[in-house]
Design an enzyme around this catalytic site. Structure first.
Site, PDB file in Angstrom:
ATOM      1  N   GLU A 127       8.759 -10.191 -43.125  1.00  0.00           N
ATOM      2  CA  GLU A 127      10.205  -9.939 -43.191  1.00  0.00           C
ATOM      3  C   GLU A 127      10.703 -10.332 -44.579  1.00  0.00           C
ATOM      4  O   GLU A 127      10.030 -11.089 -45.291  1.00  0.00           O
ATOM      5  CB  GLU A 127      10.939 -10.786 -42.138  1.00  0.00           C
ATOM      6  CG  GLU A 127      10.515 -10.448 -40.733  1.00  0.00           C
ATOM      7  CD  GLU A 127      11.323 -11.218 -39.683  1.00  0.00           C
ATOM      8  OE1 GLU A 127      12.250 -11.966 -40.067  1.00  0.00           O
ATOM      9  OE2 GLU A 127      10.998 -11.051 -38.500  1.00  0.00           O
ATOM     10  N   GLY A 340      -7.476   0.150 -76.625  1.00  0.00           N
ATOM     11  CA  GLY A 340      -6.161   0.807 -76.528  1.00  0.00           C
ATOM     12  C   GLY A 340      -6.150   1.955 -75.535  1.00  0.00           C
ATOM     13  O   GLY A 340      -5.144   2.197 -74.855  1.00  0.00           O
ATOM     14  N   GLU A 363      -1.962  -9.155 -46.895  1.00  0.00           N
ATOM     15  CA  GLU A 363      -2.814  -9.873 -45.922  1.00  0.00           C
ATOM     16  C   GLU A 363      -3.074 -11.325 -46.342  1.00  0.00           C
ATOM     17  O   GLU A 363      -4.147 -11.867 -46.142  1.00  0.00           O
ATOM     18  CB  GLU A 363      -4.102  -9.097 -45.654  1.00  0.00           C
ATOM     19  CG  GLU A 363      -3.779  -7.779 -44.964  1.00  0.00           C
ATOM     20  CD  GLU A 363      -4.855  -7.269 -44.055  1.00  0.00           C
ATOM     21  OE1 GLU A 363      -5.662  -8.070 -43.553  1.00  0.00           O
ATOM     22  OE2 GLU A 363      -4.865  -6.056 -43.826  1.00  0.00           O
ATOM     23  N   GLN A 367      -2.817 -17.565 -53.014  1.00  0.00           N
ATOM     24  CA  GLN A 367      -2.398 -18.973 -52.836  1.00  0.00           C
ATOM     25  C   GLN A 367      -2.501 -19.372 -51.350  1.00  0.00           C
ATOM     26  O   GLN A 367      -2.938 -20.478 -51.033  1.00  0.00           O
ATOM     27  CB  GLN A 367      -0.959 -19.158 -53.340  1.00  0.00           C
ATOM     28  CG  GLN A 367      -0.823 -19.123 -54.859  1.00  0.00           C
ATOM     29  CD  GLN A 367      -1.129 -17.765 -55.476  1.00  0.00           C
ATOM     30  OE1 GLN A 367      -0.846 -16.721 -54.890  1.00  0.00           O
ATOM     31  NE2 GLN A 367      -1.725 -17.763 -56.653  1.00  0.00           N
TER      32      GLN A 367
HETATM   33  N1  CAA Z   1      -6.912 -18.735 -35.677  1.00  0.00           N
HETATM   34  C1  CAA Z   1      -6.369 -19.289 -34.548  1.00  0.00           C
HETATM   35  N2  CAA Z   1      -5.350 -20.192 -34.595  1.00  0.00           N
HETATM   36  C2  CAA Z   1      -4.869 -20.528 -35.807  1.00  0.00           C
HETATM   37  C3  CAA Z   1      -5.384 -19.994 -37.005  1.00  0.00           C
HETATM   38  C4  CAA Z   1      -6.446 -19.064 -36.900  1.00  0.00           C
HETATM   39  N3  CAA Z   1      -6.987 -18.516 -37.992  1.00  0.00           N
HETATM   40  N4  CAA Z   1      -4.689 -20.506 -38.044  1.00  0.00           N
HETATM   41  C5  CAA Z   1      -3.769 -21.348 -37.541  1.00  0.00           C
HETATM   42  N5  CAA Z   1      -3.895 -21.361 -36.182  1.00  0.00           N
HETATM   43  C6  CAA Z   1      -3.113 -22.171 -35.245  1.00  0.00           C
HETATM   44  C7  CAA Z   1      -3.211 -23.648 -35.592  1.00  0.00           C
HETATM   45  O1  CAA Z   1      -4.341 -24.229 -34.982  1.00  0.00           O
HETATM   46  C8  CAA Z   1      -1.908 -24.191 -35.011  1.00  0.00           C
HETATM   47  O2  CAA Z   1      -2.117 -24.309 -33.627  1.00  0.00           O
HETATM   48  P1  CAA Z   1      -1.338 -25.437 -32.716  1.00  0.00           P
HETATM   49  O3  CAA Z   1       0.041 -24.945 -32.547  1.00  0.00           O
HETATM   50  O4  CAA Z   1      -2.107 -25.445 -31.428  1.00  0.00           O
HETATM   51  O5  CAA Z   1      -1.413 -26.720 -33.477  1.00  0.00           O
HETATM   52  C9  CAA Z   1      -0.949 -23.047 -35.238  1.00  0.00           C
HETATM   53  O6  CAA Z   1      -1.719 -21.868 -35.368  1.00  0.00           O
HETATM   54  C10 CAA Z   1      -0.093 -23.230 -36.484  1.00  0.00           C
HETATM   55  O7  CAA Z   1      -0.947 -23.287 -37.584  1.00  0.00           O
HETATM   56  P2  CAA Z   1      -0.497 -23.917 -38.984  1.00  0.00           P
HETATM   57  O8  CAA Z   1       0.094 -25.257 -38.777  1.00  0.00           O
HETATM   58  O9  CAA Z   1      -1.635 -23.812 -39.912  1.00  0.00           O
HETATM   59  O10 CAA Z   1       0.697 -22.906 -39.417  1.00  0.00           O
HETATM   60  P3  CAA Z   1       1.519 -22.771 -40.752  1.00  0.00           P
HETATM   61  O11 CAA Z   1       2.918 -22.459 -40.408  1.00  0.00           O
HETATM   62  O12 CAA Z   1       1.267 -23.952 -41.651  1.00  0.00           O
HETATM   63  O13 CAA Z   1       0.963 -21.429 -41.427  1.00  0.00           O
HETATM   64  C11 CAA Z   1      -0.464 -20.085 -42.800  1.00  0.00           C
HETATM   65  C12 CAA Z   1      -0.338 -21.230 -41.792  1.00  0.00           C
HETATM   66  C13 CAA Z   1      -1.938 -20.051 -43.126  1.00  0.00           C
HETATM   67  C14 CAA Z   1       0.337 -20.334 -44.061  1.00  0.00           C
HETATM   68  C15 CAA Z   1      -0.031 -18.763 -42.140  1.00  0.00           C
HETATM   69  O14 CAA Z   1       1.363 -18.708 -41.932  1.00  0.00           O
HETATM   70  C16 CAA Z   1      -0.447 -17.528 -42.963  1.00  0.00           C
HETATM   71  O15 CAA Z   1      -1.579 -17.064 -42.850  1.00  0.00           O
HETATM   72  N6  CAA Z   1       0.466 -16.967 -43.773  1.00  0.00           N
HETATM   73  C17 CAA Z   1       0.194 -15.702 -44.490  1.00  0.00           C
HETATM   74  C18 CAA Z   1       0.681 -14.541 -43.712  1.00  0.00           C
HETATM   75  C19 CAA Z   1       0.059 -13.244 -44.137  1.00  0.00           C
HETATM   76  O16 CAA Z   1      -1.135 -13.150 -44.375  1.00  0.00           O
HETATM   77  N7  CAA Z   1       0.876 -12.215 -44.202  1.00  0.00           N
HETATM   78  C20 CAA Z   1       0.404 -10.888 -44.484  1.00  0.00           C
HETATM   79  C21 CAA Z   1       1.074  -9.892 -43.613  1.00  0.00           C
HETATM   80  S1  CAA Z   1       0.146  -8.446 -43.199  1.00  0.00           S
HETATM   81  C22 CAA Z   1       0.074  -7.497 -44.578  1.00  0.00           C
HETATM   82  O17 CAA Z   1       0.261  -7.951 -45.655  1.00  0.00           O
HETATM   83  C23 CAA Z   1      -0.362  -6.097 -44.406  1.00  0.00           C
HETATM   84  C24 CAA Z   1       0.579  -5.028 -44.730  1.00  0.00           C
HETATM   85  O18 CAA Z   1       0.674  -4.038 -44.028  1.00  0.00           O
HETATM   86  C25 CAA Z   1       1.335  -5.084 -46.014  1.00  0.00           C
END
Ligand code: CAA
Length: 391
Positions: A127, A340, A363, A367
């Site tokens: 979003e 160039g 995806e 970072q």
């Molecule tokens: N598998 C299963 N569970 C998972 C997991 C995984 N890989 N990663 C985290 N979890 C679980 C954790 O165990 C935790 O579980 P509990 O509630 O039981 O404790 C819960 O999820 C929360 O995890 P975090 O505390 O790690 O969550 P966070 O808020 O700190 O976020 C993050 C972690 C890695 C930053 C995540 O938000 C992330 O991956 N962000 C990037 C998003 C992304 O890739 N966006 C791309 C969109 S798609 C796209 O780009 C395609 C398009 O079409 C353009």
């Protein structure tokens, strides 16, 4: 012993994808990039030869390929043109929450839609104010009787303007952070779904990227994927399964850039010899080659873990981080080898440099991959989540 050999089927598949990329994608790639042409005909041909929807099981009309095979295809399509390749491959991201969390009826209807005809689906997570921070999303779904009512807006949606259905993440408990998110299948023709904006992009210009809005969209209860309020984990498990393939596309871009750079370096004469004879150029080519080989090994490892039913979160982030950053570095160096001329649109490598940039963004940015890697290294999780391979 680590066996990196491919089966006969995998080699055939790689050859099929390579020939498809060579014959159908390469001849138009630079024109489609210039004009931001939507590659409808190429998508239909890819569907006909079996290069789409590769992880859908046979009962829903798919080929049930393993993840490593999927990556072999994705590298070749990334080599051909990653913009067209992304258009062909984006169903994989949208369908994974359905594979993981859909009921039998939902799988039959929505996965069947993709295998019966060359139709498309999109994954709606991001979003305007919630990119890397998934749990900051504002789109919400409220339960009303036996339906959900969905409101909100999703941006940067690949294939959004052309999708027949969407997998959409929404807050179903506003105060519960990541524990208040659910995922739904939403048909494109539902009342209240609108395509608001098509983006004009730096790279991957043959792919479609749109903003989709949902205004009081009614969703039947059975369109909920997985459990209510468990959508965050579904999103993370989805990305674990798709990041190897995106990383493979990045390897494909890097390979294309290195091939153009080496061909040019053997032809271009400066100081009386082809520039490939100069050590400054040789070292750049050597670094490109190493990055491509190392990136592919990480991709194969992250896919193979999935194929063995093992958790691949760390491996997928290693692959995505390294292959994406390498694609960018290799493409920038390919421009440098061209000197160039590399900066001129008449030559092939500036497109690859623009295309490579998105690999470090979508995806999960490079970072975010580092964040995942650091957490996994510093605080390794003891859980071993089963990786449902295909449905
Ligand atoms: N598998 C299963 N569970 C998972 C997991 C995984 N890989 N990663 C985290 N979890 C679980 C954790 O165990 C935790 O579980 P509990 O509630 O039981 O404790 C819960 O999820 C929360 O995890 P975090 O505390 O790690 O969550 P966070 O808020 O700190 O976020 C993050 C972690 C890695 C930053 C995540 O938000 C992330 O991956 N962000 C990037 C998003 C992304 O890739 N966006 C791309 C969109 S798609 C796209 O780009 C395609 C398009 O079409 C353009």
């Amino acid at each position: 012993m680590v066996d990196l050999s491919l089966t006969d089927e995998q080699q055939d598949l790689r050859e099929l994808a390579h020939n498809f990329a060579m014959k159908e994608m390469r001849p138009v790639a630079w024109d489609y990039d210039r004009d931001a042409t939507w590659p409808q005909e190429i998508i239909e041909k890819a569907w006909e030869v079996g290069l789409m929807n590769t992880h859908i099981s046979e009962e829903y009309g798919g080929p049930a390929l393993d993840y490593l095979s999927g990556c072999l295809i994705e590298e070749e399509l990334g080599w051909g043109c990653s913009g067209i390749g992304t258009s062909i491959l984006a169903n994989g991201l949208a369908m994974t929450p359905v594979l993981l969390g859909g009921s039998e009826e939902i799988k039959k209807r929505y996965l069947g839609m993709l295998t019966e005809e060359p139709k498309l689906a999109s994954f709606c997570l991001t979003e305007p104010d919630a990119g890397s921070d998934v749990s900051g999303m504002k789109t919400n779904a409220v339960k009303m009787g036996d339906k959900w009512v969905l409101n909100g807006s999703k941006c940067f949606i690949t294939n959004g303007s052309h999708a027949n259905w969407f997998s959409v993440y929404a807050k179903t408990d506003r105060d519960a952070g990541h524990k208040g998110i659910s995922c739904f299948v939403v048909p494109r023709d539902a009342d209240g779904v609108a395509v608001d904006k098509k983006e004009d992009k730096l790279g991957q210009r043959a792919s479609d990227t749109a903003t989709i809005s949902f205004n009081d969209v009614e969703i039947p209860q059975d369109h909920l994927l997985g459990e209510e309020n468990k959508g965050f984990k579904l999103a993370m498990m989805t990305l674990d399964r798709t990041r190897p393939g995106v990383s493979a596309q990045a390897v494909g871009i890097a390979r294309a850039a290195m091939e153009f750079a080496t061909d040019y370096a053997k032809e271009r004469v400066q100081f009386g010899v082809p520039i490939a004879m100069h050590q400054a150029i040789q070292f750049m080519i050597a670094d490109m080659a190493t990055k491509i080989e190392a990136g592919r090994l990480l991709v194969w490892q992250s896919a193979s873990l999935l194929d063995q039913g093992k958790r691949n979160t760390l491996a997928a982030s290693h692959a995505k981080r390294f292959a994406a950053d390498s694609a960018m570095e290799v493409a920038v160096d390919a421009v440098q080898v061209y000197g160039g001329y590399g900066f001129i649109k008449e030559y092939p490598v500036e497109k690859l440099m623009r295309d490579a940039k998105i690999m470090q963004l979508y995806e999960g940015t490079s970072q975010i991959q580092r964040l995942v890697i650091a957490r996994e290294v510093l605080m390794p999780r003891q859980v071993s989540e089963p990786a449902a391979a295909t449905a």
